[in-house]
Design an enzyme around this catalytic site. Structure first.
Site, PDB file in Angstrom:
ATOM      1  N   GLN A 226      -4.210  -1.388   9.688  1.00  0.00           N
ATOM      2  CA  GLN A 226      -4.080  -2.745   9.158  1.00  0.00           C
ATOM      3  C   GLN A 226      -4.566  -3.772  10.183  1.00  0.00           C
ATOM      4  O   GLN A 226      -4.105  -3.785  11.318  1.00  0.00           O
ATOM      5  CB  GLN A 226      -2.606  -3.018   8.789  1.00  0.00           C
ATOM      6  CG  GLN A 226      -2.390  -4.347   8.100  1.00  0.00           C
ATOM      7  CD  GLN A 226      -3.074  -4.428   6.729  1.00  0.00           C
ATOM      8  OE1 GLN A 226      -2.981  -3.514   5.921  1.00  0.00           O
ATOM      9  NE2 GLN A 226      -3.780  -5.519   6.483  1.00  0.00           N
TER      10      GLN A 226
ATOM     11  N   ASP B  48     -11.116   2.584   3.927  1.00  0.00           N
ATOM     12  CA  ASP B  48     -11.384   1.147   3.830  1.00  0.00           C
ATOM     13  C   ASP B  48     -12.889   0.887   3.736  1.00  0.00           C
ATOM     14  O   ASP B  48     -13.316  -0.203   3.346  1.00  0.00           O
ATOM     15  CB  ASP B  48     -10.835   0.426   5.078  1.00  0.00           C
ATOM     16  CG  ASP B  48      -9.579  -0.365   4.779  1.00  0.00           C
ATOM     17  OD1 ASP B  48      -9.355  -0.682   3.592  1.00  0.00           O
ATOM     18  OD2 ASP B  48      -8.836  -0.671   5.723  1.00  0.00           O
TER      19      ASP B  48
ATOM     20  N   LYS C 246       0.843  -1.212   0.000  1.00  0.00           N
ATOM     21  CA  LYS C 246       0.000   0.000   0.000  1.00  0.00           C
ATOM     22  C   LYS C 246       0.874   1.258   0.000  1.00  0.00           C
ATOM     23  O   LYS C 246       0.632   2.204  -0.750  1.00  0.00           O
ATOM     24  CB  LYS C 246      -0.926  -0.014   1.225  1.00  0.00           C
ATOM     25  CG  LYS C 246      -2.033  -1.060   1.101  1.00  0.00           C
ATOM     26  CD  LYS C 246      -2.757  -1.325   2.409  1.00  0.00           C
ATOM     27  CE  LYS C 246      -3.678  -2.524   2.256  1.00  0.00           C
ATOM     28  NZ  LYS C 246      -4.322  -2.959   3.496  1.00  0.00           N
TER      29      LYS C 246
END
Ligand code: NAP
Length: 299
Positions: A98, A121, A54
């Site tokens: 994460q 997200d 990412k």
């Protein structure tokens, strides 16, 4: 005849090029670039590998990229304070925590602390609700479902009126993609069925799908005889079925398989995603697209 292989790597590159162009325009016109913070707790190798990819993609796109690597014993309170710091930072448009987090931290408490307008997200309940309402309410689509929709649309598969069958009802793939494709808009308008472990006749449902989306996490679950001839098959599953030595690097790497028996299915379907190289590359790309959209909303 063999199916068209839906190349997630190529489509992903196409979208990244579009994002790069928009980032350049934003920089020139408004002296601003999308800002993304990645928050990693501990050193779980899989999480580290996801976050690294990412970060690399964000840097390649010219984003303002901030990394927070926290020790595994960081307290929940300190992690919440870190999230709050970036909620207030005007240079940050996207916050990515994460998962999974260590056992002493409540994942949901941390995810729900993210400002919904920076939740790139798309996991915050506010964004899940916005997705359900649809239309102008939608702010961020969760990344893997957004990638699936993009693959279908960019391959030119007709969604309007199509029979879509989704195998799996998880909060990160099955439920959101089902919701997205039944919305009343030009990128959806499908008739959607969701099946799961308690479904009575899985094969019968799959057999009538014009578009079959499989996100079960069971290697080879979908048999070739369950596939409607000419249909579109999107295989989300990523299953480690063994290991091999990479011819390129000499390192041991995982052998990955999807939830569909690809070799047999491609002789029946009209189009199909491979594993790897189908849905996988799209997830990070859509995260970048969400961060760009968040930045544009600020401008
Ligand atoms: P999950 O949370 O484990 O959910 C799996 C779903 O599939 C559940 O709803 C389960 O039904 C259903 N299911 C499992 N076995 C089944 C069977 N034999 N028959 C019918 N339904 C079955 O998994 P997930 O997080 O959605 O992920 C699914 C797969 O996609 C995994 O392989 C994962 O690695 C992959 N994935 C890939 C990406 C990517 O970027 N490519 C992103 C996310 C996930 P119940 O609800 O009844 O248990």
């Amino acid at each position: 005849m063999s199916a068209k292989i839906i190349d997630g790597v190529a489509i992903s590159q196409e979208i990244l090029a579009e994002i790069r162009e928009e980032v350049d325009q934003l920089r020139k016109a408004h002296d601003i670039v999308p800002g993304l913070v990645t928050i990693l707790v501990g050193d779980n190798p899989a999480s580290l590998s996801y976050v690294t990819r990412k970060i690399r993609t964000a840097n390649e796109l010219g984003f303002h990229e901030v990394q927070e690597n926290c020790p595994p014993d960081i307290s929940e309170a300190d992690l919440l304070a870190l999230v709050e710091k970036y909620n207030r930072d005007p240079a940050i448009h996207g916050i990515l925590v994460q998962l999974p987090l260590p056992d002493h931290i409540d994942d949901n408490k941390v995810l729900y602390a993210i400002d919904p307008d920076k939740d790139v997200d798309g996991f915050h309940p506010v964004n899940v609700g916005r997705l359900m309402i649809g239309g102008d309410a939608v702010r961020f689509l969760p990344c893997t479902p957004a990638g699936i929709q993009e693959l279908i649309v960019r391959t030119g598969i007709e969604l309007s009126g199509a029979e879509v069958v989704v195998v799996g009802r998880s909060n990160i793939v099955g439920k959101p993609i089902a919701n997205m494709l039944l919305q009343k808009n030009a990128r959806a308008n499908a008739t959607v069925t969701v099946v799961h472990t308690r479904t009575r006749d899985l094969a019968a449902h799959c057999k009538r799908a014009d578009i079959l989306i499989v996100a079960a996490g069971v290697a080879g679950l979908v048999k070739p005889e369950w596939i409607k001839p000419g249909s579109c098959v999107i295989d989300v599953g990523v299953n480690r079925v063994g290991e091999k030595i990479s011819a390129k690097t000499g390192k041991t790497i995982a052998i990955l398989r999807g939830d569909v028996d690809f070799d047999a299915a491609k002789e029946i379907a009209g189009s199909i995603t491979p594993v790897p190289g189908g849905v996988g590359p799209m997830t990070i790309t859509m995260l970048m697209k969400n961060t760009l959209a968040s930045c544009k909303a600020r401008v």
